[in-house]
Design a protein around this motif. Sequence first.
Motif, PDB file in Angstrom:
ATOM      1  N   PHE A 115      11.904  42.575  75.584  1.00 20.52           N
ATOM      2  CA  PHE A 115      12.690  42.600  74.186  1.00 20.52           C
ATOM      3  C   PHE A 115      12.996  44.118  74.172  1.00 20.52           C
ATOM      4  O   PHE A 115      12.556  45.089  74.405  1.00 20.52           O
ATOM      5  CB  PHE A 115      11.550  42.141  72.809  1.00 20.52           C
ATOM      6  CG  PHE A 115      11.056  40.879  73.025  1.00 20.52           C
ATOM      7  CD1 PHE A 115      11.843  39.830  72.486  1.00 20.52           C
ATOM      8  CD2 PHE A 115       9.871  40.659  73.689  1.00 20.52           C
ATOM      9  CE1 PHE A 115      11.222  38.629  72.441  1.00 20.52           C
ATOM     10  CE2 PHE A 115       9.466  39.465  73.774  1.00 20.52           C
ATOM     11  CZ  PHE A 115      10.142  38.515  73.071  1.00 20.52           C
ATOM     12  N   ALA A 119      14.395  44.393  68.773  1.00 23.12           N
ATOM     13  CA  ALA A 119      13.448  43.356  68.445  1.00 23.12           C
ATOM     14  C   ALA A 119      11.868  43.573  68.705  1.00 23.12           C
ATOM     15  O   ALA A 119      10.975  42.807  68.329  1.00 23.12           O
ATOM     16  CB  ALA A 119      14.000  42.380  69.545  1.00 23.12           C
ATOM     17  N   ASP A 122       9.169  43.177  65.891  1.00 27.47           N
ATOM     18  CA  ASP A 122       8.896  41.603  65.502  1.00 27.47           C
ATOM     19  C   ASP A 122       7.933  41.151  66.703  1.00 27.47           C
ATOM     20  O   ASP A 122       7.178  40.558  66.535  1.00 27.47           O
ATOM     21  CB  ASP A 122      10.021  41.033  65.272  1.00 27.47           C
ATOM     22  CG  ASP A 122      10.936  41.521  63.830  1.00 27.47           C
ATOM     23  OD1 ASP A 122      10.030  42.102  63.138  1.00 27.47           O
ATOM     24  OD2 ASP A 122      11.958  41.288  63.955  1.00 27.47           O
ATOM     25  N   ALA A 123       8.515  41.486  67.955  1.00 27.63           N
ATOM     26  CA  ALA A 123       7.858  40.914  69.023  1.00 27.63           C
ATOM     27  C   ALA A 123       6.197  41.442  69.240  1.00 27.63           C
ATOM     28  O   ALA A 123       5.525  40.671  69.669  1.00 27.63           O
ATOM     29  CB  ALA A 123       8.492  41.202  70.423  1.00 27.63           C
ATOM     30  N   PHE A 126       3.860  39.384  67.270  1.00 25.98           N
ATOM     31  CA  PHE A 126       3.926  37.878  67.496  1.00 25.98           C
ATOM     32  C   PHE A 126       2.906  37.854  68.552  1.00 25.98           C
ATOM     33  O   PHE A 126       2.838  38.490  69.668  1.00 25.98           O
ATOM     34  CB  PHE A 126       5.205  37.645  67.831  1.00 25.98           C
ATOM     35  CG  PHE A 126       5.786  36.116  67.672  1.00 25.98           C
ATOM     36  CD1 PHE A 126       6.101  35.624  66.546  1.00 25.98           C
ATOM     37  CD2 PHE A 126       5.440  35.254  68.576  1.00 25.98           C
ATOM     38  CE1 PHE A 126       6.360  34.347  66.186  1.00 25.98           C
ATOM     39  CE2 PHE A 126       5.852  34.039  68.445  1.00 25.98           C
ATOM     40  CZ  PHE A 126       6.445  33.815  67.127  1.00 25.98           C
ATOM     41  N   HIS A 157      12.305  28.711  72.549  1.00 24.13           N
ATOM     42  CA  HIS A 157      11.604  29.572  71.779  1.00 24.13           C
ATOM     43  C   HIS A 157      12.650  30.777  71.682  1.00 24.13           C
ATOM     44  O   HIS A 157      12.708  31.519  70.831  1.00 24.13           O
ATOM     45  CB  HIS A 157      10.160  29.988  72.179  1.00 24.13           C
ATOM     46  CG  HIS A 157       9.661  30.814  71.192  1.00 24.13           C
ATOM     47  ND1 HIS A 157       9.118  30.843  69.797  1.00 24.13           N
ATOM     48  CD2 HIS A 157       9.535  32.192  71.338  1.00 24.13           C
ATOM     49  CE1 HIS A 157       8.992  31.675  69.192  1.00 24.13           C
ATOM     50  NE2 HIS A 157       9.066  32.765  70.072  1.00 24.13           N
ATOM     51  N   LEU A 158      12.904  31.112  72.933  1.00 26.96           N
ATOM     52  CA  LEU A 158      13.655  32.476  73.165  1.00 26.96           C
ATOM     53  C   LEU A 158      14.975  32.652  72.335  1.00 26.96           C
ATOM     54  O   LEU A 158      15.481  33.677  71.919  1.00 26.96           O
ATOM     55  CB  LEU A 158      13.758  32.908  74.612  1.00 26.96           C
ATOM     56  CG  LEU A 158      12.525  33.386  75.466  1.00 26.96           C
ATOM     57  CD1 LEU A 158      12.675  33.666  76.762  1.00 26.96           C
ATOM     58  CD2 LEU A 158      11.966  34.577  74.545  1.00 26.96           C
ATOM     59  N   THR A 160      15.363  31.471  69.536  1.00 25.18           N
ATOM     60  CA  THR A 160      15.272  31.992  67.970  1.00 25.18           C
ATOM     61  C   THR A 160      15.320  33.480  68.058  1.00 25.18           C
ATOM     62  O   THR A 160      15.371  33.955  67.002  1.00 25.18           O
ATOM     63  CB  THR A 160      13.846  31.368  67.528  1.00 25.18           C
ATOM     64  OG1 THR A 160      12.705  31.991  68.239  1.00 25.18           O
ATOM     65  CG2 THR A 160      13.904  29.773  67.869  1.00 25.18           C
ATOM     66  N   TRP A 161      15.210  34.106  69.022  1.00 26.99           N
ATOM     67  CA  TRP A 161      15.357  35.632  68.978  1.00 26.99           C
ATOM     68  C   TRP A 161      16.584  36.243  68.973  1.00 26.99           C
ATOM     69  O   TRP A 161      16.749  37.637  68.831  1.00 26.99           O
ATOM     70  CB  TRP A 161      14.175  36.329  69.981  1.00 26.99           C
ATOM     71  CG  TRP A 161      12.799  35.877  69.896  1.00 26.99           C
ATOM     72  CD1 TRP A 161      12.054  34.792  69.929  1.00 26.99           C
ATOM     73  CD2 TRP A 161      11.905  36.996  69.157  1.00 26.99           C
ATOM     74  NE1 TRP A 161      10.851  34.956  69.398  1.00 26.99           N
ATOM     75  CE2 TRP A 161      10.726  36.262  68.956  1.00 26.99           C
ATOM     76  CE3 TRP A 161      12.121  38.184  68.744  1.00 26.99           C
ATOM     77  CZ2 TRP A 161       9.514  36.850  68.426  1.00 26.99           C
ATOM     78  CZ3 TRP A 161      10.905  38.866  68.140  1.00 26.99           C
ATOM     79  CH2 TRP A 161       9.775  38.339  67.983  1.00 26.99           C
ATOM     80  N   GLU A 162      17.422  35.451  69.255  1.00 23.39           N
ATOM     81  CA  GLU A 162      18.768  35.970  69.300  1.00 23.39           C
ATOM     82  C   GLU A 162      19.486  36.597  68.209  1.00 23.39           C
ATOM     83  O   GLU A 162      18.991  36.297  67.102  1.00 23.39           O
ATOM     84  CB  GLU A 162      20.036  34.735  69.817  1.00 23.39           C
ATOM     85  CG  GLU A 162      21.260  35.155  69.908  1.00 23.39           C
ATOM     86  CD  GLU A 162      22.140  33.875  70.276  1.00 23.39           C
ATOM     87  OE1 GLU A 162      23.361  34.037  70.800  1.00 23.39           O
ATOM     88  OE2 GLU A 162      21.770  32.910  69.809  1.00 23.39           O
ATOM     89  N   LYS A 163      20.139  37.487  68.162  1.00 25.96           N
ATOM     90  CA  LYS A 163      20.640  38.222  67.068  1.00 25.96           C
ATOM     91  C   LYS A 163      21.463  37.309  66.372  1.00 25.96           C
ATOM     92  O   LYS A 163      22.312  36.584  66.859  1.00 25.96           O
ATOM     93  CB  LYS A 163      21.295  39.436  67.379  1.00 25.96           C
ATOM     94  CG  LYS A 163      20.598  40.555  67.847  1.00 25.96           C
ATOM     95  CD  LYS A 163      21.209  41.755  68.255  1.00 25.96           C
ATOM     96  CE  LYS A 163      20.577  43.009  68.754  1.00 25.96           C
ATOM     97  NZ  LYS A 163      21.154  44.114  69.245  1.00 25.96           N
TER      98      LYS A 163
END
Length: 164
Positions: A115, A119, A122-123, A126, A157-158, A160-163
């Motif tokens: 990340f 990010a 936040d990561a 998690f 899942h990944l 959902t981490w896109e900007k």
Amino acid sequence: MRAGPRECLEEGLLSLVRNAITARRKIEFDYLSRGTGRRRRRRVRPYGVLYGNRAFLVGRTNRGKDPMLWRLANVTQASVTEETFERDPAFDLRGYAERSFGTFQENPLDVALRFDADAAPDATAFQFHPSQTITENSDGSLEVRFFAGGMEEICWHLVTWEKA
């Protein structure tokens, strides 16, 4: 209560499954296979329920020795039978679940998620997997490592981490 979208389950199904697990009684249900589109009657020794984006029954049938997964949203007309069963003492639901990132059961691999510095906060907050280790890099980025199957679920899942 789960916030956000969720699958609809037949009313009373989770209570029925919990009761069958506790009493060690087999359950019968009609199951809609997403692969074939056919509905078939199943008789299962219920071992547990896995929750993620979807809920799955973990159990065994008389076919094969490995546990199988049934998507609870595809289960209808369920009932607890009078037939009891002995749980396999070697089966561990937590261990079974930890083999994967989500619910798909496949051979585990070494996974490394990276990340960027934006990010990373936040990561860090998690939990991706119970076996994860976290390395904070000097540039502010973060690396999360774990051992699990479910590569398709990891990819989903990944996204959902896109900007935004």
